[in-house]
Motif scaffolding. Structure first.
Motif, PDB file in Angstrom:
ATOM      1  N   ASP A 272       0.849  -1.192   0.000  1.00  0.00           N
ATOM      2  CA  ASP A 272       0.000   0.000   0.000  1.00  0.00           C
ATOM      3  C   ASP A 272       0.883   1.239   0.000  1.00  0.00           C
ATOM      4  O   ASP A 272       1.459   1.612   1.014  1.00  0.00           O
ATOM      5  CB  ASP A 272      -0.908  -0.014   1.230  1.00  0.00           C
ATOM      6  CG  ASP A 272      -1.967   1.086   1.180  1.00  0.00           C
ATOM      7  OD1 ASP A 272      -1.873   1.949   0.293  1.00  0.00           O
ATOM      8  OD2 ASP A 272      -2.875   1.073   2.023  1.00  0.00           O
ATOM      9  N   LEU A 273       0.970   1.885  -1.132  1.00  0.00           N
ATOM     10  CA  LEU A 273       1.787   3.088  -1.253  1.00  0.00           C
ATOM     11  C   LEU A 273       0.947   4.358  -1.128  1.00  0.00           C
ATOM     12  O   LEU A 273       1.391   5.365  -0.589  1.00  0.00           O
ATOM     13  CB  LEU A 273       2.525   3.076  -2.598  1.00  0.00           C
ATOM     14  CG  LEU A 273       3.445   4.260  -2.915  1.00  0.00           C
ATOM     15  CD1 LEU A 273       4.518   4.424  -1.844  1.00  0.00           C
ATOM     16  CD2 LEU A 273       4.080   4.080  -4.290  1.00  0.00           C
ATOM     17  N   ILE A 274      -0.278   4.299  -1.627  1.00  0.00           N
ATOM     18  CA  ILE A 274      -1.125   5.493  -1.667  1.00  0.00           C
ATOM     19  C   ILE A 274      -1.520   5.964  -0.276  1.00  0.00           C
ATOM     20  O   ILE A 274      -1.442   7.160   0.039  1.00  0.00           O
ATOM     21  CB  ILE A 274      -2.399   5.217  -2.496  1.00  0.00           C
ATOM     22  CG1 ILE A 274      -2.032   4.853  -3.943  1.00  0.00           C
ATOM     23  CG2 ILE A 274      -3.319   6.432  -2.466  1.00  0.00           C
ATOM     24  CD1 ILE A 274      -1.325   5.958  -4.685  1.00  0.00           C
ATOM     25  N   SER A 275      -1.949   5.034   0.578  1.00  0.00           N
ATOM     26  CA  SER A 275      -2.477   5.426   1.892  1.00  0.00           C
ATOM     27  C   SER A 275      -1.468   6.192   2.748  1.00  0.00           C
ATOM     28  O   SER A 275      -1.801   7.246   3.301  1.00  0.00           O
ATOM     29  CB  SER A 275      -2.988   4.199   2.651  1.00  0.00           C
ATOM     30  OG  SER A 275      -4.076   3.611   1.979  1.00  0.00           O
ATOM     31  N   PRO A 276      -0.221   5.710   2.906  1.00  0.00           N
ATOM     32  CA  PRO A 276       0.722   6.494   3.721  1.00  0.00           C
ATOM     33  C   PRO A 276       1.061   7.836   3.090  1.00  0.00           C
ATOM     34  O   PRO A 276       1.283   8.817   3.814  1.00  0.00           O
ATOM     35  CB  PRO A 276       1.953   5.587   3.819  1.00  0.00           C
ATOM     36  CG  PRO A 276       1.834   4.631   2.688  1.00  0.00           C
ATOM     37  CD  PRO A 276       0.368   4.424   2.486  1.00  0.00           C
ATOM     38  N   CYS A 277       1.068   7.909   1.755  1.00  0.00           N
ATOM     39  CA  CYS A 277       1.350   9.197   1.107  1.00  0.00           C
ATOM     40  C   CYS A 277       0.270  10.213   1.460  1.00  0.00           C
ATOM     41  O   CYS A 277       0.569  11.357   1.830  1.00  0.00           O
ATOM     42  CB  CYS A 277       1.426   9.010  -0.410  1.00  0.00           C
ATOM     43  SG  CYS A 277       2.934   8.192  -0.996  1.00  0.00           S
ATOM     44  N   ARG A 278      -0.982   9.806   1.344  1.00  0.00           N
ATOM     45  CA  ARG A 278      -2.084  10.705   1.651  1.00  0.00           C
ATOM     46  C   ARG A 278      -2.062  11.113   3.130  1.00  0.00           C
ATOM     47  O   ARG A 278      -2.276  12.275   3.474  1.00  0.00           O
ATOM     48  CB  ARG A 278      -3.422  10.049   1.310  1.00  0.00           C
ATOM     49  CG  ARG A 278      -3.642   9.805  -0.162  1.00  0.00           C
ATOM     50  CD  ARG A 278      -5.013   9.225  -0.456  1.00  0.00           C
ATOM     51  NE  ARG A 278      -6.057  10.213  -0.235  1.00  0.00           N
ATOM     52  CZ  ARG A 278      -6.909  10.186   0.786  1.00  0.00           C
ATOM     53  NH1 ARG A 278      -6.832   9.217   1.694  1.00  0.00           N
ATOM     54  NH2 ARG A 278      -7.838  11.100   0.914  1.00  0.00           N
ATOM     55  N   ARG A 279      -1.793  10.137   3.991  1.00  0.00           N
ATOM     56  CA  ARG A 279      -1.831  10.431   5.420  1.00  0.00           C
ATOM     57  C   ARG A 279      -0.685  11.357   5.821  1.00  0.00           C
ATOM     58  O   ARG A 279      -0.856  12.235   6.674  1.00  0.00           O
ATOM     59  CB  ARG A 279      -1.797   9.131   6.217  1.00  0.00           C
ATOM     60  CG  ARG A 279      -2.106   9.288   7.702  1.00  0.00           C
ATOM     61  CD  ARG A 279      -3.460   9.945   7.949  1.00  0.00           C
ATOM     62  NE  ARG A 279      -4.592   9.194   7.495  1.00  0.00           N
ATOM     63  CZ  ARG A 279      -5.414   8.510   8.270  1.00  0.00           C
ATOM     64  NH1 ARG A 279      -5.214   8.491   9.575  1.00  0.00           N
ATOM     65  NH2 ARG A 279      -6.444   7.873   7.769  1.00  0.00           N
ATOM     66  N   LEU A 280       0.477  11.206   5.225  1.00  0.00           N
ATOM     67  CA  LEU A 280       1.610  12.077   5.539  1.00  0.00           C
ATOM     68  C   LEU A 280       1.311  13.522   5.141  1.00  0.00           C
ATOM     69  O   LEU A 280       1.683  14.469   5.853  1.00  0.00           O
ATOM     70  CB  LEU A 280       2.870  11.579   4.835  1.00  0.00           C
ATOM     71  CG  LEU A 280       3.500  10.323   5.441  1.00  0.00           C
ATOM     72  CD1 LEU A 280       4.551   9.735   4.499  1.00  0.00           C
ATOM     73  CD2 LEU A 280       4.130  10.625   6.802  1.00  0.00           C
TER      74      LEU A 280
END
Length: 421
Positions: A272-280
């Protein structure tokens, strides 16, 4: 031998169930309920392979009620009606116990068809689900049931099941399976708290040996090859996804870089690459904000790099972003102020825009009083002039409170000095 190992060694008594001591340990509430013989309507909630079905079967065996089993993935209204028909027959004389697996797959009408009977006690419902019941089960059912949460099983408890399974497999294959040091621990840790997954792995190890020797050695190399890659449970649409993201943000907010990296690793290991990017990107404004305004730009650059690189290299800029945010000074003044303003707007506290602030770039605006008394701040010392900007009804409202960090306190001191004149 076609029956899965998990079913062949399924415990028939509570004391043989591994894990879940918080609910079925000696003196715990579910144990006491079972011993009382008065079983209420229950919903077992938890991940796969942690004993929900096993405990339900033990409860069913402890009662003298007529037992029926349905699975929400293929159950129909007619199946439920067939069960209801038994209520007033000799089969349902002592009541009916319905074990309903994966209840979340039943639609509202199917669930509601049970209401009357579970409420008056003619049917005792024990349902299980891997999804959060407060999201996936209708309130009418929830209000008549007790939700019991099952947890992932600790590795030490999983090892007990593995030891038992080797004994049973040895008897079935007329040999002795001997694991090398660390093998059982490795498999137990690698199953992510799912006992069924660990049993599947140990059985696969035994089958892979392909030897006729009386003693067969399960090597660490074999265990590593056959243990599933991911040691955690992760469903991008399920509770675990949101739990990890919640822990991720709260760890960074709490200035714990190690925990932040841990949860980032769990997300990335699951692909999962998208979720941590959005959360950061959210964290940079919500939890750091004006305490370190440059964090937004740096995190955006890290996220852009990660998206261009892809995994596995994306872990590097994302780890940089996590460490930057976790060790940065914190301020929540951004989210507190915008939420306060939005709450006012939602509550209808908007009011008429002051005339001097309205658009005056059209013919006739001055005749309507639009913009006539507006004072251009840049014409005054320090580019500031005192005038009203909020509507009359909320002209004294304060949304933004300066944070107690160095940057915001410096800005506060600057404006206090200017505005006191």
């Amino acid at each position: 031998m076609a029956t899965p190992l998990a079913d062949r060694i399924r415990p028939s008594a509570l004391e043989d169930v591994v894990g879940q001591k918080h609910i079925i340990g000696e003196g715990q509430f579910l144990s006491n309920i079972i011993q009382s013989g008065h079983i209420p309507n229950l919903i077992f909630y938890g991940p796969s392979g942690v004993g929900k079905t096993t405990v339900a079967r033990i409860i069913a065996a402890s009662t003298n009620k007529r037992l029926h089993k349905l699975n929400g993935t293929n159950a129909s209204i007619s199946d439920i009606k067939d069960i209801v028909k038994e209520i007033d027959t000799m089969f349902g004389y002592n009541g009916i116990l319905l074990y309903l697996d994966e209840i979340q797959y039943l639609n509202k009408k199917q669930q509601q068809s049970l209401l009357e009977y579970i409420e008056n006690g003619q049917i005792t419902l024990i349902a299980s689900t891997t999804e959060n019941p407060y999201f996936y089960i209708y309130n009418a059912i929830l209000s008549r049931c007790t939700v019991v949460e099952f947890k992932p099983v600790e590795p030490a408890e999983v090892e007990k099941a593995l030891v038992r399974s080797l004994d049973i497999l040895g008897k079935e294959y007329c040999c002795q399976f001997v694991p090398e040091d660390g093998v059982l621990s490795h498999i137990a840790r690698g199953c992510g708290g799912d006992v069924r997954k660990s049993l599947n792995t140990i059985e696969l190890c035994c089958l892979s040996l392909g030897s006729s020797e009386d003693t067969r050695i399960i090597t660490m190399d074999l265990a590593r090859k056959l243990t599933q890659k991911s040691s955690m449970k992760y469903d991008r649409d399920g509770d675990e996804h949101y739990d990890i993201l919640s822990a991720f943000q709260k760890s960074i907010r709490g200035s714990d870089p190690d925990a932040g990296l841990h949860y980032l690793a769990r997300l990335l290991e699951a692909g999962d690459l998208i979720s941590p990017c959005r959360r950061l990107l959210v964290i940079a404004s919500e939890d750091i904000g004006l305490a370190y305004p440059q964090a937004v730009s740096i995190v955006k650059a890290c996220v852009d790099n990660a998206m261009q690189l892809g995994l596995p290299e994306a872990r590097l800029p994302l780890a940089q972003a996590v460490l930057l945010l976790a060790t940065a000074p914190k301020s929540n003044s951004v989210i507190m102020s915008i939420d306060a303003a939005m709450n006012d707007v939602r509550a209808g506290n908007a009011g008429e825009i002051p005339e001097h602030l309205k658009d005056s770039h059209y013919g006739g605006a001055a005749k309507m009083g639009r913009g006539v008394e507006y004072q251009y701040a840049h014409l005054f010392p320090n580019h500031y002039v005192k005038q009203q900007y909020l509507p009359d009804s909320i002209k004294d409202r304060v949304y933004y409170e300066y944070g107690d960090n160095k940057n915001e306190q410096a800005a506060k001191k600057y404006w206090d000095n200017i505005k006191q004149d």
